[in-house]
Scaffold this motif. Structure first.
Motif, PDB file in Angstrom:
ATOM      1  N   GLY A 119     -51.659  -0.111 -39.739  1.00 22.79           N
ATOM      2  CA  GLY A 119     -52.851   0.602 -39.555  1.00 22.79           C
ATOM      3  C   GLY A 119     -54.129  -0.410 -39.755  1.00 22.79           C
ATOM      4  O   GLY A 119     -53.619  -1.535 -39.915  1.00 22.79           O
ATOM      5  N   LYS A 120     -55.341  -0.161 -39.658  1.00 27.80           N
ATOM      6  CA  LYS A 120     -56.232  -1.028 -39.560  1.00 27.80           C
ATOM      7  C   LYS A 120     -56.571  -1.860 -40.955  1.00 27.80           C
ATOM      8  O   LYS A 120     -56.667  -3.079 -40.879  1.00 27.80           O
ATOM      9  CB  LYS A 120     -57.798  -0.317 -39.310  1.00 27.80           C
ATOM     10  CG  LYS A 120     -57.910   0.448 -37.965  1.00 27.80           C
ATOM     11  CD  LYS A 120     -58.988   1.058 -37.816  1.00 27.80           C
ATOM     12  CE  LYS A 120     -59.291   1.807 -36.355  1.00 27.80           C
ATOM     13  NZ  LYS A 120     -60.646   2.307 -36.157  1.00 27.80           N
ATOM     14  N   SER A 121     -56.448  -1.069 -42.068  1.00 30.06           N
ATOM     15  CA  SER A 121     -56.617  -1.788 -43.347  1.00 30.06           C
ATOM     16  C   SER A 121     -55.507  -2.863 -43.595  1.00 30.06           C
ATOM     17  O   SER A 121     -55.637  -3.812 -44.040  1.00 30.06           O
ATOM     18  CB  SER A 121     -56.587  -0.671 -44.352  1.00 30.06           C
ATOM     19  OG  SER A 121     -55.626  -0.025 -44.400  1.00 30.06           O
ATOM     20  N   THR A 122     -54.280  -2.468 -43.101  1.00 34.43           N
ATOM     21  CA  THR A 122     -53.223  -3.476 -43.165  1.00 34.43           C
ATOM     22  C   THR A 122     -53.558  -4.662 -42.555  1.00 34.43           C
ATOM     23  O   THR A 122     -53.329  -5.996 -42.857  1.00 34.43           O
ATOM     24  CB  THR A 122     -51.801  -2.904 -42.720  1.00 34.43           C
ATOM     25  OG1 THR A 122     -51.630  -1.805 -43.727  1.00 34.43           O
ATOM     26  CG2 THR A 122     -50.741  -3.996 -42.907  1.00 34.43           C
ATOM     27  N   LEU A 123     -53.948  -4.505 -41.141  1.00 29.69           N
ATOM     28  CA  LEU A 123     -54.160  -5.790 -40.355  1.00 29.69           C
ATOM     29  C   LEU A 123     -55.510  -6.320 -40.972  1.00 29.69           C
ATOM     30  O   LEU A 123     -55.470  -7.899 -40.712  1.00 29.69           O
ATOM     31  CB  LEU A 123     -54.346  -5.419 -38.954  1.00 29.69           C
ATOM     32  CG  LEU A 123     -53.145  -4.606 -38.298  1.00 29.69           C
ATOM     33  CD1 LEU A 123     -53.755  -4.054 -36.895  1.00 29.69           C
ATOM     34  CD2 LEU A 123     -51.868  -5.408 -38.441  1.00 29.69           C
ATOM     35  N   ALA A 124     -56.326  -5.725 -41.536  1.00 31.43           N
ATOM     36  CA  ALA A 124     -57.514  -6.393 -42.043  1.00 31.43           C
ATOM     37  C   ALA A 124     -57.097  -7.494 -43.173  1.00 31.43           C
ATOM     38  O   ALA A 124     -57.589  -8.579 -43.217  1.00 31.43           O
ATOM     39  CB  ALA A 124     -58.623  -5.431 -42.305  1.00 31.43           C
ATOM     40  N   GLY A 125     -56.222  -7.045 -43.939  1.00 30.34           N
ATOM     41  CA  GLY A 125     -55.678  -7.648 -44.988  1.00 30.34           C
ATOM     42  C   GLY A 125     -54.970  -9.077 -44.650  1.00 30.34           C
ATOM     43  O   GLY A 125     -54.887  -9.980 -45.459  1.00 30.34           O
ATOM     44  N   LEU A 126     -54.221  -8.832 -43.393  1.00 37.03           N
ATOM     45  CA  LEU A 126     -53.636 -10.070 -42.738  1.00 37.03           C
ATOM     46  C   LEU A 126     -54.628 -11.077 -42.485  1.00 37.03           C
ATOM     47  O   LEU A 126     -54.163 -12.324 -42.594  1.00 37.03           O
ATOM     48  CB  LEU A 126     -52.531  -9.354 -41.715  1.00 37.03           C
ATOM     49  CG  LEU A 126     -51.486  -8.534 -42.068  1.00 37.03           C
ATOM     50  CD1 LEU A 126     -50.844  -8.359 -40.758  1.00 37.03           C
ATOM     51  CD2 LEU A 126     -50.461  -9.238 -43.100  1.00 37.03           C
ATOM     52  N   ARG A 127     -55.586 -10.595 -42.200  1.00 37.21           N
ATOM     53  CA  ARG A 127     -56.551 -11.718 -41.789  1.00 37.21           C
ATOM     54  C   ARG A 127     -57.052 -12.745 -42.633  1.00 37.21           C
ATOM     55  O   ARG A 127     -57.061 -14.183 -42.378  1.00 37.21           O
ATOM     56  CB  ARG A 127     -58.065 -11.026 -41.098  1.00 37.21           C
ATOM     57  CG  ARG A 127     -59.151 -12.069 -40.560  1.00 37.21           C
ATOM     58  CD  ARG A 127     -60.291 -11.145 -40.265  1.00 37.21           C
ATOM     59  NE  ARG A 127     -61.224 -12.266 -39.939  1.00 37.21           N
ATOM     60  CZ  ARG A 127     -61.562 -12.618 -38.581  1.00 37.21           C
ATOM     61  NH1 ARG A 127     -60.534 -12.335 -37.776  1.00 37.21           N
ATOM     62  NH2 ARG A 127     -62.399 -13.381 -38.529  1.00 37.21           N
ATOM     63  N   THR A 128     -57.119 -12.410 -43.862  1.00 33.49           N
ATOM     64  CA  THR A 128     -57.433 -13.399 -44.945  1.00 33.49           C
ATOM     65  C   THR A 128     -56.209 -13.448 -45.820  1.00 33.49           C
ATOM     66  O   THR A 128     -56.474 -14.133 -47.083  1.00 33.49           O
ATOM     67  CB  THR A 128     -58.529 -12.790 -45.912  1.00 33.49           C
ATOM     68  OG1 THR A 128     -58.258 -11.282 -46.235  1.00 33.49           O
ATOM     69  CG2 THR A 128     -60.019 -12.609 -45.106  1.00 33.49           C
ATOM     70  N   LYS A 129     -55.055 -13.199 -45.510  1.00 31.91           N
ATOM     71  CA  LYS A 129     -53.768 -13.632 -46.264  1.00 31.91           C
ATOM     72  C   LYS A 129     -53.944 -14.922 -46.565  1.00 31.91           C
ATOM     73  O   LYS A 129     -53.696 -15.737 -45.493  1.00 31.91           O
ATOM     74  CB  LYS A 129     -52.643 -12.911 -45.506  1.00 31.91           C
ATOM     75  CG  LYS A 129     -51.552 -12.756 -46.662  1.00 31.91           C
ATOM     76  CD  LYS A 129     -50.428 -11.841 -46.007  1.00 31.91           C
ATOM     77  CE  LYS A 129     -49.106 -11.959 -47.039  1.00 31.91           C
ATOM     78  NZ  LYS A 129     -47.878 -11.205 -46.444  1.00 31.91           N
ATOM     79  N   GLY A 130     -53.570 -15.422 -47.896  1.00 34.07           N
ATOM     80  CA  GLY A 130     -53.352 -16.797 -48.080  1.00 34.07           C
ATOM     81  C   GLY A 130     -51.910 -17.308 -47.899  1.00 34.07           C
ATOM     82  O   GLY A 130     -51.364 -17.945 -49.065  1.00 34.07           O
ATOM     83  N   ASP A 131     -51.228 -16.900 -46.796  1.00 31.84           N
ATOM     84  CA  ASP A 131     -49.824 -17.554 -46.626  1.00 31.84           C
ATOM     85  C   ASP A 131     -49.828 -18.747 -46.048  1.00 31.84           C
ATOM     86  O   ASP A 131     -50.868 -19.319 -46.013  1.00 31.84           O
ATOM     87  CB  ASP A 131     -48.934 -16.182 -46.007  1.00 31.84           C
ATOM     88  CG  ASP A 131     -49.604 -16.234 -44.523  1.00 31.84           C
ATOM     89  OD1 ASP A 131     -50.479 -16.834 -44.001  1.00 31.84           O
ATOM     90  OD2 ASP A 131     -49.103 -15.145 -44.027  1.00 31.84           O
ATOM     91  N   ALA A 132     -48.384 -19.109 -45.575  1.00 30.35           N
ATOM     92  CA  ALA A 132     -48.424 -20.348 -44.995  1.00 30.35           C
ATOM     93  C   ALA A 132     -49.055 -20.550 -43.461  1.00 30.35           C
ATOM     94  O   ALA A 132     -48.731 -21.410 -42.511  1.00 30.35           O
ATOM     95  CB  ALA A 132     -47.128 -21.116 -44.963  1.00 30.35           C
ATOM     96  N   GLY A 133     -49.048 -19.284 -42.933  1.00 30.51           N
ATOM     97  CA  GLY A 133     -49.333 -18.887 -41.619  1.00 30.51           C
ATOM     98  C   GLY A 133     -48.512 -17.743 -40.901  1.00 30.51           C
ATOM     99  O   GLY A 133     -48.579 -17.467 -39.689  1.00 30.51           O
ATOM    100  N   GLN A 134     -47.457 -16.772 -41.793  1.00 21.32           N
ATOM    101  CA  GLN A 134     -46.677 -16.105 -41.380  1.00 21.32           C
ATOM    102  C   GLN A 134     -47.335 -15.037 -40.801  1.00 21.32           C
ATOM    103  O   GLN A 134     -46.882 -14.133 -39.994  1.00 21.32           O
ATOM    104  CB  GLN A 134     -45.533 -15.649 -42.527  1.00 21.32           C
ATOM    105  CG  GLN A 134     -44.779 -16.663 -43.164  1.00 21.32           C
ATOM    106  CD  GLN A 134     -45.530 -17.394 -44.386  1.00 21.32           C
ATOM    107  OE1 GLN A 134     -46.552 -17.798 -44.064  1.00 21.32           O
ATOM    108  NE2 GLN A 134     -44.577 -17.926 -45.224  1.00 21.32           N
TER     109      GLN A 134
END
Length: 471
Positions: free
Chosen positions: A73-88
């Motif tokens: 969903g939109k909220s899940t994808l919005a969270g991925l935008r700013t996720k502090g991972d290594a690039g996954q």
């Protein structure tokens, strides 16, 4: 009877007709939208890396097609935008479909393959320009190269631990990762850095990477995090540590200190080190130095700090004046001994401002005077006139002196003096904090006898400004 039946039949037909319309309205609309083209993308892979922006959901097929269901969903994808991972959480686009209603959808997969599906990308053909998409995706650069500084290019490095390089920096491209041949290298191999770059979008805290060439094992050539190599001959900085080099304005190392953070897994290196005003780094500045007034360069260096790496933090040597140089004098007055009297700017090579307005070390002023009185001579028999000497003193900033004189209260006779070409700061003697960062209270400077002095016996002090005079 027949009439009633006919009405009943007509009524039932009307009811079922309405029911059929209500039940099939949406599917009939979805069924009317068709896929008119579906093609694989062959554009450069660097132009097909994206951030999901949360404007549209990810579906198993184009979202308006019959049977489409939400994958993320939109909220899940919005969270991925700013996720502090290594690039996954980056996405790679690899197909584009056009629908009969003029919409375009792109099929994408996250770099770690956790999400795969179709997402709306606007009314323009994304295949024509994969960097110019709208809808639920935003094109992004996952890695940016920069020029290699000369000090990095000229240095020789070693692997810090088990050698491992990458064909491309990890998680900056889809399905491009480890250089498995690099494990055959040795930690003692000589490495040269030929390229530099950083991750973007906060991934891996925007870590810096080096492209290293291994003279001993060329198969190991590849990208490696800067924190995973160390300059040849230097001690290793571990994964929970940051090494801070305190350097002067010319880049010379004054001192170095390695800081260890037990919370390194949850606290960024920059946050742990603090700022140029407060925090771990500032609290450990070498004695006699301080942070410069312009904090921009130091703050930038701290912001880029990585565990396992090094940071250069610029410091400036504190300017000593007549009262803030290290104490030197010890005298006895009226059978009382006094030690640690401030003074001796020449011996301490204090930084002073002369009558010429030039601020520099005492040794520099004396060197000017020496040069003026030797290089101007045209013969060994040349006689220097008063005006010549006065000019040499003036040019060197030594034509005026400020003298601190200690005298006995009873005799009013001078006991000890110290002089400087720069006007001293009175507050540096009587209290507060001097320019070297230490206490300059008169009591502490005079040691155990200080209370007697201030109590009414012993020494007094005053200023005398004198000019050189010649007859």
């Amino acid at each position: 009877m027949r009439t009633r039946l006919g009405k009943a039949i007509l009524f039932s037909a009307a009811v079922f007709g309405v029911s059929a319309f209500v039940a099939t309205n949406t599917p009939v609309h979805a069924a009317s939208v068709k896929v008119t083209s579906n093609r694989a993308l062959s554009n450069n892979v660097n132009s097909r890396n994206y951030l999901a922006n949360g404007s549209n959901a990810l579906y198993n097929k184009a979202g308006v097609l019959e049977g489409a269901r939400v994958v993320a969903g939109k909220s899940t994808l919005a969270g991925l935008r700013t996720k502090g991972d290594a690039g996954q959480s980056y996405f790679r686009g690899y197909r584009v479909a056009r629908l009969s209603n003029g919409s375009y959808y792109m099929k994408v997969v996250s770099f770690d393959k956790s999400y795969r599906g179709w997402i709306y990308v606007g009314k323009s053909n994304a295949a024509a320009n994969t960097q110019s998409v709208s809808g639920g995706l935003t094109y992004t650069e996952t890695f940016k190269r920069s020029s290699v500084d000369s000090d990095i290019a000229s240095a020789t490095y070693n692997f810090k631990s088990t050698p491992l390089t990458y064909t491309q920096p990890d998680w900056t491209q889809y399905k491009v990762g480890r250089n498995t041949k690099s494990t055959s290298a040795s930690t003692t191999d000589s490495l040269k850095v030929t390229a530099v770059g950083t991750k973007t979008n906060g991934r891996d805290n925007n870590a810096t990477y080096y492209y290293v060439e291994d003279a001993n094992t060329p198969a190991a050539n590849g990208w490696i995090k800067a924190a995973d190599v160390v300059k040849a001959g230097q001690s290793v900085v571990n994964a929970n540590q940051v090494k801070v080099n305190y350097v002067d304005g010319d880049g010379n190392i004054v001192s170095s200190q390695t800081f260890t953070n037990p919370n390194y897994q949850t606290q960024s290196a920059a946050n742990y080190l603090g700022t140029s005003i407060s925090g771990t780094v500032v609290n450990s500045i070498p004695s006699g130095y301080s942070a410069p007034a312009d904090a921009s360069a130091n703050n930038a260096a701290i912001a880029a700090a990585q565990y396992g790496g090094e940071v250069n933090f610029t410091v400036t040597k504190n300017q000593a004046n007549l009262f803030s140089v290290s104490p030197k004098y010890s005298v006895t007055v009226n059978t009382k001994s006094y030690s640690s009297l401030p003074g001796d700017p020449v011996g301490q090579d204090a930084v002073v401002t002369g009558n010429d307005g030039v601020t520099e070390k005492m040794s520099a002023k004396l060197a000017k005077l020496a040069a003026a009185t030797t290089t101007n001579a045209t013969s060994q028999t040349q006689v220097f006139r008063t005006a010549d000497i006065q000019k040499a003193l003036s040019d060197a900033g030594l034509d005026k002196f400020y003298i601190l004189e200690y005298t006995g209260f009873d005799t009013n006779q001078p006991v000890s003096t110290a002089s400087a070409t720069g006007q001293p700061n009175l507050s540096g003697l009587l209290g507060g904090t001097n320019s070297l960062g230490g206490s300059s209270d008169l009591t502490s400077l005079l040691g155990s006898a200080g209370s007697d002095v201030l109590g009414g016996s012993g020494l007094s002090w005053y200023f005398i400004r004198s000019w050189w005079s010649f007859r």
